[in-house]
Design a protein around this motif. Sequence first.
Motif, PDB file in Angstrom:
ATOM      1  N   ILE A  41     -18.283  36.542   9.160  1.00  0.00           N
ATOM      2  CA  ILE A  41     -17.942  37.411  10.285  1.00  0.00           C
ATOM      3  C   ILE A  41     -16.602  38.051   9.951  1.00  0.00           C
ATOM      4  CG2 ILE A  41     -17.421  37.552  12.747  1.00  0.00           C
ATOM      5  CD1 ILE A  41     -19.252  35.130  13.160  1.00  0.00           C
ATOM      6  N   ASP A  42     -16.583  39.375   9.925  1.00  0.00           N
ATOM      7  CA  ASP A  42     -15.396  40.130   9.503  1.00  0.00           C
ATOM      8  C   ASP A  42     -14.916  39.659   8.131  1.00  0.00           C
ATOM      9  OD1 ASP A  42     -15.382  41.737  11.783  1.00  0.00           O
ATOM     10  OD2 ASP A  42     -14.283  40.232  12.925  1.00  0.00           O
ATOM     11  N   HIS A  43     -15.882  39.431   7.251  1.00  0.00           N
ATOM     12  CA  HIS A  43     -15.689  39.038   5.851  1.00  0.00           C
ATOM     13  C   HIS A  43     -15.159  37.612   5.701  1.00  0.00           C
ATOM     14  CE1 HIS A  43     -15.744  43.360   4.000  1.00  0.00           C
ATOM     15  NE2 HIS A  43     -16.698  43.169   4.895  1.00  0.00           N
ATOM     16  N   ARG A  44     -14.925  36.903   6.780  1.00  0.00           N
ATOM     17  CA  ARG A  44     -14.502  35.505   6.705  1.00  0.00           C
ATOM     18  C   ARG A  44     -15.729  34.600   6.696  1.00  0.00           C
ATOM     19  NH1 ARG A  44     -12.482  33.141  10.569  1.00  0.00           N
ATOM     20  NH2 ARG A  44     -13.115  34.568  12.206  1.00  0.00           N
ATOM     21  N   TRP A  45     -15.718  33.602   5.798  1.00  0.00           N
ATOM     22  CA  TRP A  45     -16.822  32.644   5.730  1.00  0.00           C
ATOM     23  C   TRP A  45     -16.917  31.859   7.036  1.00  0.00           C
ATOM     24  CZ3 TRP A  45     -16.951  27.461   6.555  1.00  0.00           C
ATOM     25  CH2 TRP A  45     -18.122  26.779   6.183  1.00  0.00           C
ATOM     26  N   VAL A  46     -18.157  31.651   7.522  1.00  0.00           N
ATOM     27  CA  VAL A  46     -18.337  30.839   8.722  1.00  0.00           C
ATOM     28  C   VAL A  46     -19.383  29.744   8.552  1.00  0.00           C
ATOM     29  CG1 VAL A  46     -17.548  32.630  10.316  1.00  0.00           C
ATOM     30  CG2 VAL A  46     -19.989  32.482   9.745  1.00  0.00           C
ATOM     31  N   ILE A  86     -28.262  36.791  11.018  1.00  0.00           N
ATOM     32  CA  ILE A  86     -26.917  37.205  10.634  1.00  0.00           C
ATOM     33  C   ILE A  86     -26.015  37.302  11.855  1.00  0.00           C
ATOM     34  CG2 ILE A  86     -25.589  39.080   9.561  1.00  0.00           C
ATOM     35  CD1 ILE A  86     -28.026  39.612   7.786  1.00  0.00           C
ATOM     36  N   ALA A  87     -26.571  37.714  12.978  1.00  0.00           N
ATOM     37  CA  ALA A  87     -25.798  37.755  14.231  1.00  0.00           C
ATOM     38  C   ALA A  87     -26.758  37.742  15.400  1.00  0.00           C
ATOM     39  CB  ALA A  87     -24.909  38.993  14.292  1.00  0.00           C
ATOM     40  N   GLU A  88     -26.525  36.840  16.329  1.00  0.00           N
ATOM     41  CA  GLU A  88     -27.267  36.776  17.589  1.00  0.00           C
ATOM     42  C   GLU A  88     -26.229  36.545  18.676  1.00  0.00           C
ATOM     43  OE1 GLU A  88     -31.148  34.435  18.218  1.00  0.00           O
ATOM     44  OE2 GLU A  88     -29.604  33.161  19.150  1.00  0.00           O
ATOM     45  N   ASP A 119     -17.905  43.102  11.683  1.00  0.00           N
ATOM     46  CA  ASP A 119     -18.817  43.035  10.542  1.00  0.00           C
ATOM     47  C   ASP A 119     -19.470  41.658  10.497  1.00  0.00           C
ATOM     48  OD1 ASP A 119     -18.367  45.632   9.214  1.00  0.00           O
ATOM     49  OD2 ASP A 119     -16.325  44.884   8.941  1.00  0.00           O
ATOM     50  N   TYR A 120     -20.791  41.646  10.349  1.00  0.00           N
ATOM     51  CA  TYR A 120     -21.569  40.414  10.249  1.00  0.00           C
ATOM     52  C   TYR A 120     -22.404  40.509   8.970  1.00  0.00           C
ATOM     53  CZ  TYR A 120     -20.303  40.442  15.188  1.00  0.00           C
ATOM     54  OH  TYR A 120     -19.613  40.510  16.374  1.00  0.00           O
ATOM     55  N   ARG A 136     -17.655  30.297  17.343  1.00  0.00           N
ATOM     56  CA  ARG A 136     -16.722  30.923  18.275  1.00  0.00           C
ATOM     57  C   ARG A 136     -15.886  31.964  17.533  1.00  0.00           C
ATOM     58  NH1 ARG A 136     -15.695  32.003  23.691  1.00  0.00           N
ATOM     59  NH2 ARG A 136     -13.521  32.670  23.809  1.00  0.00           N
ATOM     60  N   VAL A 137     -15.845  33.199  18.076  1.00  0.00           N
ATOM     61  CA  VAL A 137     -15.093  34.296  17.482  1.00  0.00           C
ATOM     62  C   VAL A 137     -14.096  34.804  18.514  1.00  0.00           C
ATOM     63  CG1 VAL A 137     -15.223  36.608  16.473  1.00  0.00           C
ATOM     64  CG2 VAL A 137     -17.018  34.929  15.996  1.00  0.00           C
TER      65      VAL A 137
END
Length: 423
Positions: A371-376, A312-314, A357-358, A347-348
């Motif tokens: 990421i921050d509720h936006r689809w990636v 989910i996040a690294e 948020d992830y 890239r964020v």
Amino acid sequence: MNAAVTLAPWGPADLPLLERANTPEMTAHLGGPETPAQLDERQERYLRLGAAGEAAMYRIEVGGTPVGGIGYWQVEHEGTPAWETGWNVFPEWQGRGIAREALRLVIRLVVARGERDLLVAYPGVDNPSSNALCRTAGFAHRGSGSMPWRGGELSFNTWVLDMAPLDLDRREPDLDERFDEGVLDEKVWWPYYLAHWSTRERAAARYSVAPDGLELRIDADTPAWSPEFDGGNRVSHLQTGQFSGPLGGSIGQHRFRDGLVVREAQPERRLHLPRHGVIEVRLAAVRHPDAMVAFWPIGFEERPDDCGEICIAEIFGSEIDDDGGWVGVGVKSQNDPRLRTDFEKIRVDGDLTGFHDYAVEWTPDGLRFFIDHRWVKTVNQAIDYPMQLMLDIYEFPRADGTRDLAALPHVLRVDRVRTFPPA
């Protein structure tokens, strides 16, 4: 291929690229070549729709050399506003992953534009490479159709990429951990990192729980968690399950290398093991070249093949800068033979050392990452077994064996962890 794939805006001088792509070989799945007049009209349309904001066309370049084209334009899909995408790569450049990288770049541009939540593609049914590319890029197959085209009949597949943001407004969590009770809830969290490959003493988390949330910490005296199997890596970690076999055996979660042996028998812990739904963390990363933070559910692994990872996040501290940073998301097969690794770095923009948020929305058919509720990212692979949550901060050893003691402690701050059952 060592040179980077880049996209350059389509311009008035790019008609020769359309002519180069207008061969029987390049148009075999499109009904054959167009006439010179049709190519002139296509070039004019690219420029006109681009200027109006109704489309965006690009040259695909490798090291500055044009190798094809790609773009997206406004359409409606089943009554819903969408973007359609299409691409070509010249024959001598095919088979090098160029179209895959170009499509990945276009998807990022569409997401940044933020105007429409659907991206669609309609490759010919007899075009295996383009259909495979849609599948690996996260598009979902939504049927087939046909239409008159260039004096014949074109049969196509419909592929749809859902880029809608994460919506949790009407969903109730089955775990809403705020870390605000002053003590760690060990009915949910096991504060040891894969202790079966080491010992609980070496693998124990350093942490504090306060009204402001959880802090996982690596101190100057934090030992390497498993020097026998993982060198000088240090970690402070929580997980929501524990499964491993007897002392001296090879059965245990997260078999990250060959030759692992259970060095200390561990009690079985089935604490919180989601199976589909939404998994979300709100955390603040650490900007230091030796540090990495991660949230990565893994299979509980009661059955050896049930061992895939949902990353989910690294976030590596070396990949954070003044303007933002890179966040790794996706699926890692680990030792699950049914999965293929599909992982990329997104890239964020913004300060990743502040809270973000992830999340992943995990269904029986696939996974959508946010990421921050936006689809990636979307991964269309099936993972259908219980997962345990893995939350940690690492400190990696330097090549010369030294540590930056003045920068310690490294602290991962976690505001909350939530899971939601399937909708």
